[in-house]
Write a protein that holds these residues in place. Structure first.
Motif, PDB file in Angstrom:
ATOM      1  N   GLY A 236       0.817  -1.329  -0.135  1.00  0.00           N
ATOM      2  CA  GLY A 236      -0.092   0.096  -0.009  1.00  0.00           C
ATOM      3  C   GLY A 236       0.795   1.391   0.049  1.00  0.00           C
ATOM      4  N   GLN A 237       2.274   1.244  -0.159  1.00  0.00           N
ATOM      5  CA  GLN A 237       3.004   2.356   0.106  1.00  0.00           C
ATOM      6  C   GLN A 237       3.718   2.478  -1.600  1.00  0.00           C
ATOM      7  OE1 GLN A 237       5.559   3.134   3.057  1.00  0.00           O
ATOM      8  NE2 GLN A 237       4.253   2.478   4.776  1.00  0.00           N
ATOM      9  N   HIS A 238       4.035   3.710  -1.809  1.00  0.00           N
ATOM     10  CA  HIS A 238       4.547   3.952  -3.041  1.00  0.00           C
ATOM     11  C   HIS A 238       5.881   4.314  -2.842  1.00  0.00           C
ATOM     12  CE1 HIS A 238       2.666   7.861  -1.675  1.00  0.00           C
ATOM     13  NE2 HIS A 238       3.803   8.530  -2.181  1.00  0.00           N
ATOM     14  N   VAL A 239       6.701   4.696  -4.250  1.00  0.00           N
ATOM     15  CA  VAL A 239       7.883   5.317  -4.178  1.00  0.00           C
ATOM     16  C   VAL A 239       8.002   6.419  -5.273  1.00  0.00           C
ATOM     17  CG1 VAL A 239       9.123   3.436  -3.423  1.00  0.00           C
ATOM     18  CG2 VAL A 239       8.840   3.592  -5.912  1.00  0.00           C
ATOM     19  N   TYR A 240       8.982   7.019  -5.463  1.00  0.00           N
ATOM     20  CA  TYR A 240       9.251   8.195  -6.696  1.00  0.00           C
ATOM     21  C   TYR A 240      10.336   7.658  -7.516  1.00  0.00           C
ATOM     22  CZ  TYR A 240       6.122  11.401  -3.899  1.00  0.00           C
ATOM     23  OH  TYR A 240       5.028  11.832  -3.193  1.00  0.00           O
ATOM     24  N   LEU A 241       9.937   7.693  -8.768  1.00  0.00           N
ATOM     25  CA  LEU A 241      11.090   7.467  -9.697  1.00  0.00           C
ATOM     26  C   LEU A 241      11.282   8.860 -10.188  1.00  0.00           C
ATOM     27  CD1 LEU A 241       9.526   4.426 -11.971  1.00  0.00           C
ATOM     28  CD2 LEU A 241      10.540   4.586  -9.929  1.00  0.00           C
ATOM     29  N   LYS A 242      12.735   8.869 -10.398  1.00  0.00           N
ATOM     30  CA  LYS A 242      13.228  10.091 -10.811  1.00  0.00           C
ATOM     31  C   LYS A 242      14.194  10.053 -12.017  1.00  0.00           C
ATOM     32  CE  LYS A 242      16.357  12.199  -8.098  1.00  0.00           C
ATOM     33  NZ  LYS A 242      17.009  12.954  -6.975  1.00  0.00           N
ATOM     34  N   LEU A 243      13.916  10.873 -12.811  1.00  0.00           N
ATOM     35  CA  LEU A 243      14.862  10.987 -14.298  1.00  0.00           C
ATOM     36  C   LEU A 243      14.962  12.439 -14.370  1.00  0.00           C
ATOM     37  CD1 LEU A 243      12.672   8.806 -16.806  1.00  0.00           C
ATOM     38  CD2 LEU A 243      14.898   8.151 -15.624  1.00  0.00           C
ATOM     39  N   THR A 255       3.469   2.916  -7.297  1.00  0.00           N
ATOM     40  CA  THR A 255       3.180   1.878  -6.349  1.00  0.00           C
ATOM     41  C   THR A 255       3.492   0.773  -6.995  1.00  0.00           C
ATOM     42  OG1 THR A 255       1.211   2.791  -5.647  1.00  0.00           O
ATOM     43  CG2 THR A 255       1.667   0.670  -5.090  1.00  0.00           C
ATOM     44  N   PRO A 256       4.902   0.307  -6.329  1.00  0.00           N
ATOM     45  CA  PRO A 256       5.290  -1.277  -6.922  1.00  0.00           C
ATOM     46  C   PRO A 256       4.339  -2.455  -6.780  1.00  0.00           C
ATOM     47  CG  PRO A 256       6.820  -0.181  -5.085  1.00  0.00           C
ATOM     48  CD  PRO A 256       5.400   0.477  -5.145  1.00  0.00           C
ATOM     49  N   VAL A 257       4.520  -3.266  -7.604  1.00  0.00           N
ATOM     50  CA  VAL A 257       3.488  -4.571  -7.749  1.00  0.00           C
ATOM     51  C   VAL A 257       4.315  -5.829  -7.349  1.00  0.00           C
ATOM     52  CG1 VAL A 257       2.047  -3.228  -9.052  1.00  0.00           C
ATOM     53  CG2 VAL A 257       3.651  -4.721 -10.282  1.00  0.00           C
ATOM     54  N   SER A 258       3.752  -6.945  -7.282  1.00  0.00           N
ATOM     55  CA  SER A 258       4.332  -8.168  -7.275  1.00  0.00           C
ATOM     56  C   SER A 258       4.641  -8.662  -8.929  1.00  0.00           C
ATOM     57  CB  SER A 258       3.346  -9.279  -6.887  1.00  0.00           C
ATOM     58  OG  SER A 258       2.943  -9.089  -5.430  1.00  0.00           O
ATOM     59  N   THR A 331      -3.022  -0.737  -9.337  1.00  0.00           N
ATOM     60  CA  THR A 331      -1.622  -1.043  -8.972  1.00  0.00           C
ATOM     61  C   THR A 331      -1.530  -1.410  -7.338  1.00  0.00           C
ATOM     62  OG1 THR A 331      -0.750   1.105  -9.029  1.00  0.00           O
ATOM     63  CG2 THR A 331      -0.354  -0.092 -10.843  1.00  0.00           C
ATOM     64  N   PRO A 332      -2.021  -0.592  -6.467  1.00  0.00           N
ATOM     65  CA  PRO A 332      -1.873  -0.966  -5.148  1.00  0.00           C
ATOM     66  C   PRO A 332      -2.917  -2.027  -4.735  1.00  0.00           C
ATOM     67  CG  PRO A 332      -3.176   1.304  -5.473  1.00  0.00           C
ATOM     68  CD  PRO A 332      -2.508   0.822  -6.669  1.00  0.00           C
ATOM     69  N   MET A 333      -3.621  -2.481  -5.546  1.00  0.00           N
ATOM     70  CA  MET A 333      -4.583  -3.336  -5.264  1.00  0.00           C
ATOM     71  C   MET A 333      -3.840  -4.820  -5.400  1.00  0.00           C
ATOM     72  SD  MET A 333      -6.738  -1.812  -4.584  1.00  0.00           S
ATOM     73  CE  MET A 333      -7.745  -0.096  -4.999  1.00  0.00           C
ATOM     74  N   VAL A 334      -2.738  -5.044  -6.440  1.00  0.00           N
ATOM     75  CA  VAL A 334      -2.257  -6.031  -6.683  1.00  0.00           C
ATOM     76  C   VAL A 334      -1.456  -6.831  -5.159  1.00  0.00           C
ATOM     77  CG1 VAL A 334      -0.239  -7.123  -7.702  1.00  0.00           C
ATOM     78  CG2 VAL A 334      -1.475  -5.201  -9.055  1.00  0.00           C
ATOM     79  N   LYS A 335      -0.728  -6.102  -4.572  1.00  0.00           N
ATOM     80  CA  LYS A 335      -0.489  -6.607  -3.489  1.00  0.00           C
ATOM     81  C   LYS A 335      -1.235  -6.808  -2.148  1.00  0.00           C
ATOM     82  CE  LYS A 335       4.785  -5.393  -3.672  1.00  0.00           C
ATOM     83  NZ  LYS A 335       5.839  -4.521  -2.940  1.00  0.00           N
TER      84      LYS A 335
END
Length: 449
Positions: A236-243, A255-258, A331-335
């Protein structure tokens, strides 16, 4: 011994090591050998026992907070010991103690021990990074961040362990078998406890390992953590991607998934603790996602530490779980799906209502349908806003009629949690409708970027 009154003798567990007397009662809950091991030396000379187990430990440093005083005369044999229940009851009445850390070493390994004083800690509560001779270990304790931050020029390879009593151990492998005189030079905010909301984002560079098409406009990206990082993003937590795009740093939350909805039935393609997966929709006219899609295998993306306030404690004794997702709000629903169906024994029903424009937009449709076939507690309903004439399922947008039919409890007073995620208008409208249907604030969790 010491001039102590009867009440204190009843309350404290005293132990002597090297003719020094220690009160180790506050440490009992966190001792790796358990209370019984400490009781072996209660009220007696524990020097020999200590040497058998901890000869390599700097006992003066480790036990300095417990020191009562020096022993003047030889200890008499104890007449009786405080029952374990009385010791633990006494400790339970004491207020919370700030976290602390200590360290010890062998010829080849340095071990940092973080005493969080909190039960229920796990590996996703600990984030460790070693970059450019900077060692950083962040431990998440409820809504706070405890930081160990120092410079160490050694080449470090580490492993992380978490005990049930809330003790975190980080093993650092020495490059050379020499004795360390100190851990390193303290850096900013070292040994500090800070509200998470007041801590800045910390990034590490992760390597793109693979990307594969999931739908016509959504891809599954796999990023590999640096070998000198430990990071497991909580459910249920997210990260930030930076470019860096045209000389400007751009960040976006994801939000990362499995790697799969059916991950518990499949051998992982890659070890879960070193790889992070993202389902990302590519917007051709966007700024960030086209640049992300143009990355080649082997290129790097900066990934932040996790953010979010979703707590898996919300699953305790949960009976009905309803998930409302629109597009990549899935996406948060996956995990959540994987965790709830695997780890929540009280669960009677899990239902997902997944809103999309067309059938081609549905992410992992076959996996969602296969999961429903595998687990009879789980149901999925697809709702399309722009279906073809061949579509026989539900259609439209989020509405009172759709929700009132979908959100039926398994029992009249069953414990319910409703999670909702999607574009902002979808989420805001959904929350209003849920309140209109008499669901309380505590029964609704909305994911917002």
């Amino acid at each position: 011994m010491m001039n102590r009154n009867a009440a204190e003798k009843e309350r404290e567990l005293l132990k002597m090591t090297y003719r020094l007397v220690y009160n180790v009662s506050p440490y009992m809950e966190y001792h790796p050998g358990g209370e019984d091991e400490l009781m072996r030396a209660a009220g007696s000379d524990g020097t020999d026992l200590f040497d058998q187990v901890h000869r390599w430990v700097n006992y003066e440093s480790m036990l300095k907070e417990c020191l009562v005083g020096k022993m003047a005369v030889k200890l008499a044999a104890p007449q009786g010991m405080l029952p374990k229940s009385q010791v633990t009851d006494t400790l339970a009445k004491e207020g919370p103690v700030s976290p602390s850390y200590d360290w010890f070493q062998t010829d080849s390994i340095v071990t940092i021990i973080i005493y969080t004083k909190q039960k229920g800690m796990n590996l996703d509560s600990v984030i460790v990074d070693y970059q450019d001779v900077s060692f950083r270990a962040e431990t998440i304790i409820k809504d706070y961040s405890y930081l160990i931050h120092m410079v160490n020029p050694m080449e470090l390879i580490f492993s992380v362990r978490v005990a049930n009593v809330g003790k975190v151990e980080i093993d650092l492998k020495k490059k050379e078998h020499t004795s360390w005189k100190h851990l390193g030079r303290a850096l900013e905010n070292h040994n500090s406890l800070t509200p998470r909301k007041d801590t800045g984002l910390y990034y590490r560079k992760c390597q793109l390992i693979s990307k594969q098409d999931v739908t016509h406009d959504t891809k599954l990206f796999c990023l590999m953590l640096p070998p000198s990082s430990h990071l497991q993003v909580p459910i249920g937590q997210h990260v930030y991607l930076k470019l860096t795009i045209a000389g400007t740093e751009i960040v976006k939350p994801y939000t990362p998934v499995s790697h799969s909805l059916l991950s518990e039935l499949m051998a992982p393609l890659l070890p879960n603790n070193k790889y992070i997966y993202f389902l990302i929709k590519i917007y051709p006219a966007g700024l960030f996602t086209p640049e992300l899609d143009h990355l080649q295998i082997g290129d790097f993306v900066s990934v932040s530490s996790p953010e979010g306030n979703f707590k898996i404690s919300q699953f305790q004794e949960l009976e009905d779980l309803f998930l409302l997702a629109a597009g990549t709000g899935f996406t948060p629903m996956v995990k959540i799906l994987n965790y709830a169906l695997t780890n929540v024994p009280s669960l009677r029903k899990v239902k997902l209502m997944f809103f999309n424009k067309t059938e081609d937009d549905i992410i992992w449709r076959s996996q969602l349908e296969n999961l429903a076939f595998k687990d009879k507690r789980y149901e999925v309903e697809f709702v399309l806003s722009a279906p073809t004439s061949e579509w026989s399922g539900k259609q439209g947008h989020i509405s009172p009629a759709l929700l009132s039919e979908f959100l039926k409890r398994s029992l009249d007073k069953s414990k319910v949690l409703i999670c909702i995620c999607g574009p902002t208008p979808f989420t805001e409208q959904g929350i209003r409708l849920l309140h209109d249907l008499s669901f309380s604030k505590d029964e609704i969790y909305s994911f917002t970027a």
